[in-house]
Design a protein around this motif. Structure first.
Motif, PDB file in Angstrom:
ATOM      1  N   PRO A   1      21.045  13.298   2.836  1.00 51.84           N
ATOM      2  CA  PRO A   1      22.382  13.461   2.258  1.00 51.84           C
ATOM      3  C   PRO A   1      23.369  12.439   2.830  1.00 51.84           C
ATOM      4  N   MET A   2      24.383  12.128   2.039  1.00 52.40           N
ATOM      5  CA  MET A   2      25.444  11.225   2.492  1.00 52.40           C
ATOM      6  C   MET A   2      26.720  11.529   1.731  1.00 52.40           C
ATOM      7  N   LEU A   3      27.827  11.130   2.305  1.00 48.64           N
ATOM      8  CA  LEU A   3      29.108  11.145   1.603  1.00 48.64           C
ATOM      9  C   LEU A   3      29.247   9.780   0.965  1.00 48.64           C
ATOM     10  N   ILE A   4      29.688   9.749  -0.287  1.00 52.02           N
ATOM     11  CA  ILE A   4      29.768   8.470  -0.988  1.00 52.02           C
ATOM     12  C   ILE A   4      30.885   8.487  -2.017  1.00 52.02           C
ATOM     13  N   LYS A   5      31.587   7.373  -2.113  1.00 53.41           N
ATOM     14  CA  LYS A   5      32.582   7.182  -3.165  1.00 53.41           C
ATOM     15  C   LYS A   5      32.612   5.701  -3.508  1.00 53.41           C
TER      16      LYS A   5
ATOM     17  N   PHE B   1      31.117   0.418  -2.998  1.00 50.52           N
ATOM     18  CA  PHE B   1      31.209   1.800  -2.540  1.00 50.52           C
ATOM     19  C   PHE B   1      31.124   1.889  -1.022  1.00 50.52           C
ATOM     20  N   ASP B   2      31.620   3.023  -0.526  1.00 49.09           N
ATOM     21  CA  ASP B   2      31.548   3.378   0.880  1.00 49.09           C
ATOM     22  C   ASP B   2      30.649   4.589   1.001  1.00 49.09           C
ATOM     23  N   PHE B   3      29.802   4.611   2.030  1.00 49.61           N
ATOM     24  CA  PHE B   3      28.911   5.753   2.223  1.00 49.61           C
ATOM     25  C   PHE B   3      28.759   6.049   3.719  1.00 49.61           C
ATOM     26  N   ARG B   4      28.583   7.334   4.009  1.00 51.42           N
ATOM     27  CA  ARG B   4      28.339   7.764   5.383  1.00 51.42           C
ATOM     28  C   ARG B   4      27.146   8.710   5.386  1.00 51.42           C
ATOM     29  N   PRO B   5      26.002   8.253   5.904  1.00 52.15           N
ATOM     30  CA  PRO B   5      24.816   9.105   5.943  1.00 52.15           C
ATOM     31  C   PRO B   5      25.032  10.316   6.850  1.00 52.15           C
ATOM     32  N   GLU B   6      24.409  11.419   6.492  1.00 52.31           N
ATOM     33  CA  GLU B   6      24.449  12.597   7.347  1.00 52.31           C
ATOM     34  C   GLU B   6      23.907  12.210   8.723  1.00 52.31           C
ATOM     35  N   GLY B   7      24.602  12.614   9.780  1.00 51.96           N
ATOM     36  CA  GLY B   7      24.189  12.280  11.134  1.00 51.96           C
ATOM     37  C   GLY B   7      24.810  11.009  11.670  1.00 51.96           C
TER      38      GLY B   7
END
Length: 146
Positions: A76-80, A121-127
């Motif tokens: 999972p990741m946060l992404i926009k 886009f910007d993304f932040r992987p879980e962890g």
């Protein structure tokens, strides 16, 4: 037995060759991306995932894995993000898809024949405590629905 979306995307990578899937390393994470024409999807798979098929429609697929942890499936990741061509731009609306232990993201969009399409886009992987930035462009052509 239905073909899972993951298998469809995997076969698409093979069919499209080097242009189909791209990856880039961000610290310990590896981002995989591909752009796939929606006409490659069967009507059943497209309906199951709420994707409209058409000659000028495609989907961006993304997944990220922790290489150092030996992950083989996306996490999972946060992404926009957003996409644009020379005429208009749109915010990417990502759908999270989880199948078995894999998590990946898809965003559908429309394009103009033979025009360059830009993605950012910007993304932040879980962890991870860090958000990463990624930008690329690709050229797309009208596809005939089958």
């Amino acid at each position: 037995m239905r073909l899972s979306f993951i298998l469809f995307v995997a076969f698409s990578f093979l069919a499209l060759g080097a242009q189909g899937q791209q990856s880039q390393r961000f610290d310990r994470f590896e981002l995989h991306r591909s752009v796939v024409y929606t006409t490659f999807l069967s009507p059943e798979i497209a309906a199951e995932y709420g994707i409209a098929r058409g000659d000028f429609k495609a989907i961006l697929t993304l997944s990220v894995r922790d290489v150092e942890a030996g992950e083989t499936a996306g996490r999972p990741m946060l992404i926009k993000g957003e996409t644009w061509d020379l005429i208009r731009g749109d915010t990417l609306e990502f759908k999270e898809i989880r199948e078995n232990n894999a998590t990946y993201y898809i965003a559908d969009f429309e394009f103009i024949d033979r025009e360059w399409r830009f993605f950012e886009f910007d993304f932040r992987p879980e962890g991870s405590e860090q958000t990463y930035h990624y930008k690329f462009k690709t050229q797309l052509w009208k596809q005939s629905e089958k």
